[in-house]
Design an enzyme around this catalytic site. Sequence first.
Site, PDB file in Angstrom:
ATOM      1  N   SER A  71      33.698   7.974  28.464  1.00  0.00           N
ATOM      2  CA  SER A  71      34.138   6.528  29.900  1.00  0.00           C
ATOM      3  C   SER A  71      32.495   5.878  30.067  1.00  0.00           C
ATOM      4  CB  SER A  71      35.320   5.938  31.009  1.00  0.00           C
ATOM      5  OG  SER A  71      35.103   4.896  31.392  1.00  0.00           O
ATOM      6  N   HIS A 206      42.947   3.282  28.151  1.00  0.00           N
ATOM      7  CA  HIS A 206      41.934   4.040  28.203  1.00  0.00           C
ATOM      8  C   HIS A 206      41.881   5.475  28.247  1.00  0.00           C
ATOM      9  CE1 HIS A 206      37.792   3.481  29.911  1.00  0.00           C
ATOM     10  NE2 HIS A 206      37.957   4.542  30.710  1.00  0.00           N
TER      11      HIS A 206
END
Length: 231
Positions: A71, A206
């Site tokens: 990320s 995610h």
Amino acid sequence: MCFAHAGGSAAAFRALPGLLPDDVQLLAVQYPGRQDRYTEPCMGSMEAMADAVTAALAPFLDRPMAFFGHSLGAAVAYEAALRLERAHGTVLAHLFVSGRSAPSRSRTSRELHRLDDDELLAELSSLGGMAPEVLADPGLGSVVLPALRADVRIAETYRAEPGCRTGAPVTAYHGESDTGVEEADARAWSAHTTADFAFRSFAGGHFYLNHRTPELVADMTARLEHVGRTA
């Protein structure tokens, strides 16, 4: 060298050493403003963070290195890789980027870092990256929020220099049900390297890596087998 997500810390990678070959040394970046660096001010920009990482890596330039970033960490790892090449002529053995759209892809106009505290925590919780105990304890929330908000601001305001590419091979990892990163945007990391590019997806969202750590580490280790081992 591992780089955590927004609001994350070096502790995010505590399970990795037991999965790595004995001759691989794991280093994890501890961003300021959390855990043992809690009293230090948080970074205000991607430039400042990447510069600080690059400076801290000076003692390790005598050995092969690979970066893994998830990320926000993917962008920090990429920027640090570019700086190592420019300042020291050091090209990584491999750059692994995870859960992040390529720098060349436009970012969402939504500004999560401007949300109020409860909204910000809820948004991050929906991605699976916020521990339940933090949401349940206002005291814990107040401790993690400054670093979390600063990191999210960096992630959302980061704009890469157009046309930049690393000389390192790049592998992009993606969670199949990640609602924040489209597969095409993850594959677009191919435009940011002059070397080989690979892509792999995993079941999950995610934070797929929380449940796929052994598979992820095995994939990275296999891609580094030809290297004289990495830090």
